[in-house]
Scaffold this motif. Structure first.
Motif, mmCIF file in Angstrom:
data_model
loop_
_atom_site.group_PDB
_atom_site.id
_atom_site.type_symbol
_atom_site.label_atom_id
_atom_site.label_comp_id
_atom_site.label_asym_id
_atom_site.label_seq_id
_atom_site.Cartn_x
_atom_site.Cartn_y
_atom_site.Cartn_z
ATOM 1 N N ARG A 133 0.841 -1.197 0.000
ATOM 2 C CA ARG A 133 0.000 0.000 0.000
ATOM 3 C C ARG A 133 0.878 1.251 0.000
ATOM 4 N N ASP A 134 0.393 2.264 -0.690
ATOM 5 C CA ASP A 134 1.197 3.472 -0.866
ATOM 6 C C ASP A 134 0.280 4.691 -0.933
ATOM 7 N N ALA A 135 0.630 5.735 -0.217
ATOM 8 C CA ALA A 135 -0.218 6.926 -0.149
ATOM 9 C C ALA A 135 -0.368 7.608 -1.503
ATOM 10 N N ASP A 136 0.651 7.516 -2.351
ATOM 11 C CA ASP A 136 0.610 8.205 -3.642
ATOM 12 C C ASP A 136 0.047 7.333 -4.760
ATOM 13 N N LEU A 137 0.413 6.048 -4.761
ATOM 14 C CA LEU A 137 0.086 5.171 -5.885
ATOM 15 C C LEU A 137 -1.054 4.193 -5.596
ATOM 16 N N GLY A 138 -1.568 4.186 -4.396
ATOM 17 C CA GLY A 138 -2.572 3.188 -4.018
ATOM 18 C C GLY A 138 -1.886 1.937 -3.534
ATOM 19 N N TRP A 139 -1.259 1.238 -4.474
ATOM 20 C CA TRP A 139 -0.371 0.112 -4.163
ATOM 21 C C TRP A 139 0.843 0.242 -5.073
ATOM 22 N N ARG A 140 2.020 0.117 -4.516
ATOM 23 C CA ARG A 140 3.271 0.260 -5.265
ATOM 24 C C ARG A 140 3.844 -1.120 -5.584
ATOM 25 N N VAL A 141 4.366 -1.288 -6.784
ATOM 26 C CA VAL A 141 4.998 -2.532 -7.215
ATOM 27 C C VAL A 141 6.429 -2.598 -6.689
ATOM 28 N N TYR A 142 6.798 -3.779 -6.172
ATOM 29 C CA TYR A 142 8.164 -4.033 -5.708
ATOM 30 C C TYR A 142 8.759 -5.185 -6.512
ATOM 31 N N LEU A 143 10.086 -5.134 -6.702
ATOM 32 C CA LEU A 143 10.805 -6.146 -7.464
ATOM 33 C C LEU A 143 11.860 -6.820 -6.595
ATOM 34 N N LYS A 144 12.517 -7.809 -7.203
ATOM 35 C CA LYS A 144 13.646 -8.512 -6.591
ATOM 36 C C LYS A 144 13.320 -9.020 -5.185
ATOM 37 N N GLY A 145 12.276 -9.865 -5.148
ATOM 38 C CA GLY A 145 11.900 -10.456 -3.879
ATOM 39 C C GLY A 145 11.406 -9.442 -2.869
ATOM 40 N N GLY A 146 10.789 -8.375 -3.346
ATOM 41 C CA GLY A 146 10.239 -7.362 -2.461
ATOM 42 C C GLY A 146 11.247 -6.387 -1.893
ATOM 43 N N THR A 147 12.450 -6.375 -2.437
ATOM 44 C CA THR A 147 13.507 -5.511 -1.892
ATOM 45 C C THR A 147 13.642 -4.183 -2.622
ATOM 46 N N GLU A 148 13.055 -4.064 -3.806
ATOM 47 C CA GLU A 148 13.295 -2.876 -4.637
ATOM 48 C C GLU A 148 11.974 -2.217 -5.040
ATOM 49 N N PRO A 149 11.682 -1.036 -4.489
ATOM 50 C CA PRO A 149 10.446 -0.337 -4.876
ATOM 51 C C PRO A 149 10.567 0.245 -6.272
ATOM 52 N N THR A 150 9.438 0.345 -6.956
ATOM 53 C CA THR A 150 9.406 0.972 -8.278
ATOM 54 C C THR A 150 8.487 2.196 -8.216
ATOM 55 N N GLU A 151 8.377 2.877 -9.336
ATOM 56 C CA GLU A 151 7.447 4.000 -9.441
ATOM 57 C C GLU A 151 6.134 3.564 -10.093
ATOM 58 N N ARG A 152 5.930 2.255 -10.202
ATOM 59 C CA ARG A 152 4.721 1.744 -10.856
ATOM 60 C C ARG A 152 3.564 1.633 -9.865
ATOM 61 N N ALA A 153 2.405 2.113 -10.281
ATOM 62 C CA ALA A 153 1.172 1.853 -9.551
ATOM 63 C C ALA A 153 0.707 0.440 -9.902
ATOM 64 N N ALA A 154 0.407 -0.351 -8.896
ATOM 65 C CA ALA A 154 0.120 -1.765 -9.111
ATOM 66 C C ALA A 154 -1.045 -1.985 -10.072
ATOM 67 N N LEU A 155 -2.139 -1.265 -9.894
ATOM 68 C CA LEU A 155 -3.306 -1.522 -10.730
ATOM 69 C C LEU A 155 -3.034 -1.177 -12.190
ATOM 70 N N ASP A 156 -2.276 -0.114 -12.435
ATOM 71 C CA ASP A 156 -1.889 0.208 -13.815
ATOM 72 C C ASP A 156 -1.041 -0.902 -14.408
ATOM 73 N N TRP A 157 -0.122 -1.435 -13.620
ATOM 74 C CA TRP A 157 0.767 -2.493 -14.093
ATOM 75 C C TRP A 157 -0.012 -3.777 -14.388
ATOM 76 N N LEU A 158 -1.021 -4.084 -13.582
ATOM 77 C CA LEU A 158 -1.826 -5.283 -13.826
ATOM 78 C C LEU A 158 -2.545 -5.190 -15.175
ATOM 79 N N TRP A 159 -3.103 -4.029 -15.470
ATOM 80 C CA TRP A 159 -3.778 -3.876 -16.757
ATOM 81 C C TRP A 159 -2.788 -3.952 -17.920
ATOM 82 N N GLU A 160 -1.598 -3.412 -17.715
ATOM 83 C CA GLU A 160 -0.578 -3.507 -18.768
ATOM 84 C C GLU A 160 -0.172 -4.958 -18.994
ATOM 85 N N LEU A 161 -0.019 -5.708 -17.912
ATOM 86 C CA LEU A 161 0.339 -7.124 -18.034
ATOM 87 C C LEU A 161 -0.721 -7.889 -18.812
ATOM 88 N N ASN A 162 -1.977 -7.587 -18.570
ATOM 89 C CA ASN A 162 -3.052 -8.215 -19.326
ATOM 90 C C ASN A 162 -2.915 -7.914 -20.816
#
Length: 250
Positions: A133-162
């Motif tokens: 959860r993230d105050a700016d993005l709603g939910w923020r995507v993390y990489l590398k086993g949850g160690t590296e935050p990104t600037e991606r909003a999770a819901l936007d990324w899910l639609w892109e993956l689709n």
């Protein structure tokens, strides 16, 4: 309507199954082959195997581990960890995987998802997404086993993956992971608007948590500690879900 799925997850590090809380303080919970054999007998619908240190170590998933586990299974088998090209996926499929999961490499090079879908079919590609959860993005995507935050909003990324060609989404709430406090229902409701299947991960502690996730948009529920430690056997969970009106495979 397709039956809902119950999926154990093997997080593997150095050849052993491990689990922690919010991706930290990992504990050894057994050998992947032993657990795979047990889950096949108990009636799990699928098994997910994640080599959780592969991306951090810049390597692919160790095929020998996959081959050993695949020998024990008569159920669909998803494998992820360090898949960064079509050849990586091909090796895992030849070792016995039925699907491949991609996470860090897909975020770094989204075209990978399309390449995998073109090579093996969309149904073979599982997009694993770890979020907080993230105050700016709603939910923020993390990489590398949850160690590296990104600037991606999770819901936007899910639609892109689709759109890129993912066949299903394995969505893990890092906030809930290992806490036993229940799945992030608000996250699942938003993600369930996607036209592809959604696997809920992170937070299961009680039978009702699985029911809530399936009632709020998940097509499958994934857990680790509860199953590995025998706290909630899969047959008991399936009986509970069926009793509460959820269509499950028996």
């Amino acid at each position: 309507m397709p039956a809902k799925r119950v999926i154990p997850c093997l997080d593997v590090k150095l050849g052993r199954v491990v689990k922690g809380v919010q991706f930290k303080d990992l504990r050894d919970l057994g050998h992947p082959v032993d657990l795979a054999r047990r889950y096949d007998l108990e009636g799990a619908d699928e098994l997910v195997f994640l080599d959780i240190s592969a991306s951090l170590e810049n390597r692919g998933t160790r095929e020998a581990w996959v081959r050993e586990v695949a020998r024990e299974l008569s159920i669909p088998f998803t494998v992820g960890g360090g898949v960064s090209c079509v050849d990586d996926a091909k090796r895992l499929l030849r070792a016995g995987a039925d699907k491949v999961a991609v996470n860090t490499a897909a975020a770094q090079r989204p075209a990978l998802v399309t390449e995998l879908a073109d090579a093996f079919g969309r149904q073979c590609v599982v997009a694993a997404v770890d979020v907080k959860r993230d105050a700016d993005l709603g939910w923020r995507v993390y990489l590398k086993g949850g160690t590296e935050p990104t600037e991606r909003a999770a819901l936007d990324w899910l639609w892109e993956l689709n759109e890129l060609g993912a066949g299903e989404i394995l969505l893990t709430s890092m906030d809930r992971d290992g806490t036993g406090a229940g799945f992030d229902i608000q996250l699942l409701e938003r993600a369930s608007e996607l036209p592809i299947p959604l696997i809920a991960s992170g937070g299961a502690g009680l039978e009702i948590h699985f029911l809530e996730a399936l009632e709020h948009g998940a097509d499958a529920v994934l857990a680790a500690t509860l199953f590995h430690e025998g706290i909630l056997p899969i047959p008991r969970l399936k009986a509970y879900l069926a009793h509460n009106g959820i269509l499950v495979r028996t």
